[in-house]
Enzyme design. Structure first.
Site, PDB file in Angstrom:
ATOM      1  N   CYS A  79      12.749  33.506  16.490  1.00 33.33           N
ATOM      2  CA  CYS A  79      13.394  32.637  15.501  1.00 33.33           C
ATOM      3  C   CYS A  79      12.758  31.245  15.550  1.00 33.33           C
ATOM      4  O   CYS A  79      11.563  31.098  15.306  1.00 33.33           O
ATOM      5  CB  CYS A  79      14.903  32.611  15.707  1.00 33.33           C
ATOM      6  SG  CYS A  79      15.807  31.946  14.284  1.00 33.33           S
ATOM      7  N   HIS A 180      15.888  37.977  14.528  1.00 33.66           N
ATOM      8  CA  HIS A 180      16.447  38.143  15.869  1.00 33.66           C
ATOM      9  C   HIS A 180      16.365  39.623  16.255  1.00 33.66           C
ATOM     10  O   HIS A 180      17.216  40.411  15.834  1.00 33.66           O
ATOM     11  CB  HIS A 180      17.907  37.685  15.904  1.00 33.66           C
ATOM     12  CG  HIS A 180      18.079  36.208  15.844  1.00 33.66           C
ATOM     13  ND1 HIS A 180      18.028  35.408  16.961  1.00 33.66           N
ATOM     14  CD2 HIS A 180      18.289  35.389  14.789  1.00 33.66           C
ATOM     15  CE1 HIS A 180      18.215  34.148  16.604  1.00 33.66           C
ATOM     16  NE2 HIS A 180      18.374  34.107  15.294  1.00 33.66           N
ATOM     17  N   GLU A 182      17.139  41.034  18.970  1.00 35.01           N
ATOM     18  CA  GLU A 182      18.311  41.420  19.770  1.00 35.01           C
ATOM     19  C   GLU A 182      19.551  41.656  18.916  1.00 35.01           C
ATOM     20  O   GLU A 182      20.547  42.202  19.397  1.00 35.01           O
ATOM     21  CB  GLU A 182      18.591  40.351  20.831  1.00 35.01           C
ATOM     22  CG  GLU A 182      19.265  39.083  20.351  1.00 35.01           C
ATOM     23  CD  GLU A 182      18.356  38.076  19.652  1.00 35.01           C
ATOM     24  OE1 GLU A 182      18.844  36.981  19.332  1.00 35.01           O
ATOM     25  OE2 GLU A 182      17.161  38.390  19.428  1.00 35.01           O
TER      26      GLU A 182
END
Length: 205
Positions: A79, A180, A182
């Site tokens: 990011c 992102h 994750e």
């Protein structure tokens, strides 16, 4: 050991937990020796580019990140962390970045909603170890600024938000993901897994 650089800005907990789920030992640290000895390093980031670079410069961690990148071991910016890899950003004034990738970060311009927030499909532009055994799919973006890449060989994948948006970049051992991973479901985790596999030192799950 995987090191997450803690410079005071970033979604450290969720990234750390994702790495643990993939079977790797991980540490969140601001200690140069721990960062430089790691098998792979992640530079996270949430917030403004200028504030992030101020913190990196004040703590000396910007120089540590550049030293690590020069070692040839794998490094990933996520990011804002990806944007920091570039030469400069126009976010709230002109700010110099780490300069590990050629290009600059600019604000979205157009009659559409900003920030770009939500799920968008990746388009893979060239082969990469990050894409091993993977098919294009959707990942989760949250950002108001995007990177313009000078060297198209460094652009591995794009998303689409009223036109192509830089999504994944690489310069030799240095990688970046605007989204992102994750928070991007199975595809995000597999992309993260493929990056971590470059360190070749996982723990039993």
């Amino acid at each position: 050991m995987i090191a997450i650089i803690d410079y005071g800005m970033g979604n450290l907990h969720s990234v750390s937990k994702a790495i643990e789920r993939l079977g790797y030992e991980v540490i969140t640290t601001d200690q140069p020796d721990q960062i430089l000895s790691a098998d792979a390093v992640i530079l996270p980031g949430v917030g403004a580019f200028g504030d992030a670079m101020h913190n990196l410069n004040e703590t000396g961690l910007g120089d540590v990140a550049k030293q690590y990148a020069a070692s040839g071991k794998p490094m990933l910016g996520i990011c804002l962390g990806m944007q920091l890899l570039f030469e400069q950003s126009e976010e709230y004034g002109l700010h110099q970045g780490l300069g590990l990738l050629q290009g600059k970060v600019v604000k979205f311009q157009g009659d559409f909603k900003i920030p770009h927030m939500g799920w968008n499909k990746l388009t893979f532009l060239q082969s990469s170890p990050l894409f091993s055994s993977l098919e294009e799919g959707h990942v989760y973006f949250v950002h108001s600024y995007h990177a313009l890449v000078d060297n198209k060989q460094n652009l591995l994948a794009t998303g689409d938000y009223y036109g192509p948006v830089t999504a994944i970049v690489a310069n030799e051992n240095v990688y970046g993901m605007q989204f992102h991973p994750e928070k991007s479901g199975e595809l995000g985790m597999e992309l993260l897994r493929n990056f971590l596999a470059l360190s070749a030192r996982s723990l039993p799950v």
